[in-house]
Write an enzyme that holds these catalytic residues in place. Structure first.
Site, PDB file in Angstrom:
ATOM      1  N   ASP A 130     -18.091  11.645   6.764  1.00  0.00           N
ATOM      2  CA  ASP A 130     -18.328  10.471   5.896  1.00  0.00           C
ATOM      3  C   ASP A 130     -17.367   9.450   6.173  1.00  0.00           C
ATOM      4  O   ASP A 130     -16.026   9.381   5.803  1.00  0.00           O
ATOM      5  CB  ASP A 130     -18.167  11.153   4.196  1.00  0.00           C
ATOM      6  CG  ASP A 130     -19.340  11.908   3.852  1.00  0.00           C
ATOM      7  OD1 ASP A 130     -20.483  11.506   4.078  1.00  0.00           O
ATOM      8  OD2 ASP A 130     -19.113  13.199   3.374  1.00  0.00           O
ATOM      9  N   SER A 177     -19.382  18.773   4.572  1.00  0.00           N
ATOM     10  CA  SER A 177     -18.682  17.449   4.615  1.00  0.00           C
ATOM     11  C   SER A 177     -17.176  17.709   4.630  1.00  0.00           C
ATOM     12  O   SER A 177     -16.494  18.398   3.608  1.00  0.00           O
ATOM     13  CB  SER A 177     -19.315  16.703   3.262  1.00  0.00           C
ATOM     14  OG  SER A 177     -18.215  15.537   3.288  1.00  0.00           O
ATOM     15  N   HIS A 180     -20.746  17.318   8.941  1.00  0.00           N
ATOM     16  CA  HIS A 180     -20.996  16.016   8.509  1.00  0.00           C
ATOM     17  C   HIS A 180     -19.727  15.167   8.106  1.00  0.00           C
ATOM     18  O   HIS A 180     -18.718  15.650   7.294  1.00  0.00           O
ATOM     19  CB  HIS A 180     -21.652  16.379   7.013  1.00  0.00           C
ATOM     20  CG  HIS A 180     -21.992  14.930   6.095  1.00  0.00           C
ATOM     21  ND1 HIS A 180     -23.533  14.348   6.385  1.00  0.00           N
ATOM     22  CD2 HIS A 180     -21.569  14.196   5.105  1.00  0.00           C
ATOM     23  CE1 HIS A 180     -23.711  13.617   5.540  1.00  0.00           C
ATOM     24  NE2 HIS A 180     -22.502  13.180   5.004  1.00  0.00           N
ATOM     25  N   MET A 203     -20.937   4.882   5.436  1.00  0.00           N
ATOM     26  CA  MET A 203     -21.348   4.074   4.195  1.00  0.00           C
ATOM     27  C   MET A 203     -20.596   2.973   4.048  1.00  0.00           C
ATOM     28  O   MET A 203     -19.559   2.753   3.572  1.00  0.00           O
ATOM     29  CB  MET A 203     -20.740   5.100   2.909  1.00  0.00           C
ATOM     30  CG  MET A 203     -21.479   6.447   2.705  1.00  0.00           C
ATOM     31  SD  MET A 203     -20.772   7.568   1.673  1.00  0.00           S
ATOM     32  CE  MET A 203     -20.147   8.513   3.113  1.00  0.00           C
ATOM     33  N   MET A 255     -29.567  10.638  -1.044  1.00  0.00           N
ATOM     34  CA  MET A 255     -28.212  10.836  -1.836  1.00  0.00           C
ATOM     35  C   MET A 255     -28.576  11.274  -3.130  1.00  0.00           C
ATOM     36  O   MET A 255     -29.314  10.801  -4.051  1.00  0.00           O
ATOM     37  CB  MET A 255     -27.547   9.319  -2.007  1.00  0.00           C
ATOM     38  CG  MET A 255     -27.038   8.715  -0.577  1.00  0.00           C
ATOM     39  SD  MET A 255     -25.903   9.884   0.370  1.00  0.00           S
ATOM     40  CE  MET A 255     -24.542  10.241  -1.000  1.00  0.00           C
ATOM     41  N   MET A 312     -16.164   5.721   4.814  1.00  0.00           N
ATOM     42  CA  MET A 312     -16.576   4.797   3.760  1.00  0.00           C
ATOM     43  C   MET A 312     -15.553   3.433   4.055  1.00  0.00           C
ATOM     44  O   MET A 312     -14.501   3.810   4.507  1.00  0.00           O
ATOM     45  CB  MET A 312     -15.722   5.552   2.392  1.00  0.00           C
ATOM     46  CG  MET A 312     -16.621   6.966   2.324  1.00  0.00           C
ATOM     47  SD  MET A 312     -16.400   7.416   0.618  1.00  0.00           S
ATOM     48  CE  MET A 312     -17.271   9.051   0.765  1.00  0.00           C
ATOM     49  N   ASP A 330     -27.587  15.027   0.252  1.00  0.00           N
ATOM     50  CA  ASP A 330     -26.101  14.996   0.347  1.00  0.00           C
ATOM     51  C   ASP A 330     -25.565  14.678  -1.126  1.00  0.00           C
ATOM     52  O   ASP A 330     -26.177  13.437  -1.964  1.00  0.00           O
ATOM     53  CB  ASP A 330     -25.904  13.617   1.280  1.00  0.00           C
ATOM     54  CG  ASP A 330     -24.296  13.505   1.476  1.00  0.00           C
ATOM     55  OD1 ASP A 330     -23.618  14.266   1.004  1.00  0.00           O
ATOM     56  OD2 ASP A 330     -24.111  12.455   2.056  1.00  0.00           O
ATOM     57  N   GLY A 363     -19.615   7.845  -2.453  1.00  0.00           N
ATOM     58  CA  GLY A 363     -18.250   7.563  -2.679  1.00  0.00           C
ATOM     59  C   GLY A 363     -17.335   8.546  -2.862  1.00  0.00           C
ATOM     60  O   GLY A 363     -16.141   8.541  -2.311  1.00  0.00           O
ATOM     61  N   PHE A 364     -17.788   9.593  -3.373  1.00  0.00           N
ATOM     62  CA  PHE A 364     -16.894  10.607  -3.741  1.00  0.00           C
ATOM     63  C   PHE A 364     -17.522  11.962  -3.612  1.00  0.00           C
ATOM     64  O   PHE A 364     -18.734  12.048  -3.859  1.00  0.00           O
ATOM     65  CB  PHE A 364     -16.087  10.393  -5.301  1.00  0.00           C
ATOM     66  CG  PHE A 364     -15.710   9.106  -5.403  1.00  0.00           C
ATOM     67  CD1 PHE A 364     -14.348   8.968  -4.928  1.00  0.00           C
ATOM     68  CD2 PHE A 364     -16.330   8.024  -5.817  1.00  0.00           C
ATOM     69  CE1 PHE A 364     -13.378   7.669  -5.069  1.00  0.00           C
ATOM     70  CE2 PHE A 364     -15.604   6.603  -5.979  1.00  0.00           C
ATOM     71  CZ  PHE A 364     -14.295   6.641  -5.669  1.00  0.00           C
ATOM     72  N   GLY A 365     -16.708  13.162  -3.420  1.00  0.00           N
ATOM     73  CA  GLY A 365     -17.188  14.457  -3.471  1.00  0.00           C
ATOM     74  C   GLY A 365     -16.917  14.880  -4.876  1.00  0.00           C
ATOM     75  O   GLY A 365     -16.491  14.191  -5.731  1.00  0.00           O
ATOM     76  N   GLY A 366     -17.703  16.070  -4.856  1.00  0.00           N
ATOM     77  CA  GLY A 366     -17.596  16.728  -6.382  1.00  0.00           C
ATOM     78  C   GLY A 366     -18.162  15.962  -7.728  1.00  0.00           C
ATOM     79  O   GLY A 366     -17.900  16.565  -8.745  1.00  0.00           O
ATOM     80  N   HIS A 405     -22.063   9.730   8.608  1.00  0.00           N
ATOM     81  CA  HIS A 405     -22.699   9.179   7.574  1.00  0.00           C
ATOM     82  C   HIS A 405     -21.959   7.889   7.175  1.00  0.00           C
ATOM     83  O   HIS A 405     -20.868   7.939   6.950  1.00  0.00           O
ATOM     84  CB  HIS A 405     -22.748  10.046   6.130  1.00  0.00           C
ATOM     85  CG  HIS A 405     -23.358   9.460   5.170  1.00  0.00           C
ATOM     86  ND1 HIS A 405     -23.138  10.137   4.008  1.00  0.00           N
ATOM     87  CD2 HIS A 405     -24.021   8.157   4.967  1.00  0.00           C
ATOM     88  CE1 HIS A 405     -23.762   9.419   3.063  1.00  0.00           C
ATOM     89  NE2 HIS A 405     -24.336   8.298   3.418  1.00  0.00           N
TER      90      HIS A 405
HETATM   91  C1  DX5 Z   1     -20.580  11.245  -0.916  1.00  0.00           C
HETATM   92  C2  DX5 Z   1     -20.732  11.830   0.642  1.00  0.00           C
HETATM   93  C3  DX5 Z   1     -20.917  13.115   0.214  1.00  0.00           C
HETATM   94  C4  DX5 Z   1     -19.877  14.207  -0.054  1.00  0.00           C
HETATM   95  C5  DX5 Z   1     -20.552  15.470  -1.014  1.00  0.00           C
HETATM   96  O1  DX5 Z   1     -20.280  10.025  -0.970  1.00  0.00           O
HETATM   97  O2  DX5 Z   1     -21.507  11.252   1.298  1.00  0.00           O
HETATM   98  O3  DX5 Z   1     -21.130  13.636   2.005  1.00  0.00           O
HETATM   99  O4  DX5 Z   1     -18.976  14.482   0.722  1.00  0.00           O
HETATM  100  O5  DX5 Z   1     -19.645  15.827  -1.657  1.00  0.00           O
HETATM  101  P1  DX5 Z   1     -20.125  17.046  -2.547  1.00  0.00           P
HETATM  102  O6  DX5 Z   1     -20.651  17.997  -1.893  1.00  0.00           O
HETATM  103  O7  DX5 Z   1     -18.775  17.647  -3.318  1.00  0.00           O
HETATM  104  O8  DX5 Z   1     -21.044  16.596  -3.717  1.00  0.00           O
HETATM  105 ZN    ZN Z   2     -22.366  12.063   3.267  1.00  0.00          ZN
END
Ligand code: DX5
Ligand code: ZN
Length: 231
Positions: A39, A12, A37, A72, A141, A41, A177, A146-149, A70
């Site tokens: 994202d 992503s 991928h 969102m 999901m 938002m 994801d 909304g956020f990575g990590g 994706h």
């Molecule tokens: C979350 C995104 C994901 C995100 C995953 O809202 O849809 O695609 O980038 O990030 P990680 O792998 O860091 O959880």
């Molecule tokens: Zn995603």
């Protein structure tokens, strides 16, 4: 795109350098990514903002594999055409994003894209019981979008197992994801997943100047996932 259940790793770019998306996409593909991928938002459906169709279009020439977009965003319908024209191969809408999921999926296929449906952690598998023949991908999901990590939500493994049984012989990918690491990947693959999105899990420690780390991270996830297949 041809269909099979080979494990696919889809980094992503939410975790990439936003000032260098083109170079980042090329780097992850050179390092073994199967899909890219993307994202999107809107600061409304999810509490974060990324970018729109113009950015997706700008990234497109740098992606040689599959561009997995994706969405969102809510509503999604007014923007489907713009994202299709931006070059998405797969367009995924959230089941929770509007009252007319079937219509959205029909619109995506009508625009010539593969149709994906994403399910938030609280949304039951049964929500898509009657659209299984209208989709090419289910995105489960394993974090709140909304956020990575963020940390992997373990309760979703049972949902993956249930969705895999519901899908049966249909050519529908099951994508995970959120929170994918070499530790969590085997659990979802054993339950039936075949596409693993990973943001921080791929990009951590690397950069365009040091892309070998991306390759190491991708291989570590793939190795763990494939071991779960052969187990
Ligand atoms: C979350 C995104 C994901 C995100 C995953 O809202 O849809 O695609 O980038 O990030 P990680 O792998 O860091 O959880
Ligand atoms: Zn995603």
């Amino acid at each position: 795109m041809t269909f099979d259940r080979t494990i696919r790793i889809a980094p992503s770019i939410l975790s990439a350098d936003f000032a260098a998306f083109g170079a980042e996409c090329e780097a992850i593909e050179a390092q073994g990514a199967d899909w890219v991928h993307v994202d999107v938002m809107d600061g409304h459906f999810v509490p974060n903002l990324t970018f729109g169709p113009a950015m997706v279009k700008a990234i497109r020439p740098h992606v040689k594999t599959v561009m997995d977009v994706h969405l969102m965003i809510a509503p999604a319908d007014p923007y489907l055409q713009a994202f299709a024209e931006a070059g998405a191969d797969i367009l995924t809408v959230h089941a929770e994003a509007g009252p007319h999921l079937h219509r959205s999926l029909q619109a995506v296929r009508g625009l010539g894209c593969k149709a994906g449906v994403a399910l938030n952690p609280a949304t039951p598998a049964d929500a898509i019981d009657y659209v299984l023949d209208d989709i090419d991908l289910i995105c489960v999901m394993t974090v709140n979008p909304g956020f990575g990590g963020q940390s992997f939500i373990a309760s979703q493994v049972a949902k993956v197992r249930r969705l895999r049984a519901m899908v049966g012989d249909r050519p529908v990918h099951i994508e995970i994801d959120g929170g994918v690491t070499p530790e969590t990947a085997p659990r979802v693959v054993a339950a039936g997943a075949d596409v693993l999105v990973a943001g921080s899990g791929v990009f951590k420690g690397g950069s365009v100047a040091n892309p070998g780390v991306y390759g190491d991270n991708i291989r570590a996830i793939r190795r763990a996932a494939e071991a779960a297949r052969s187990a």
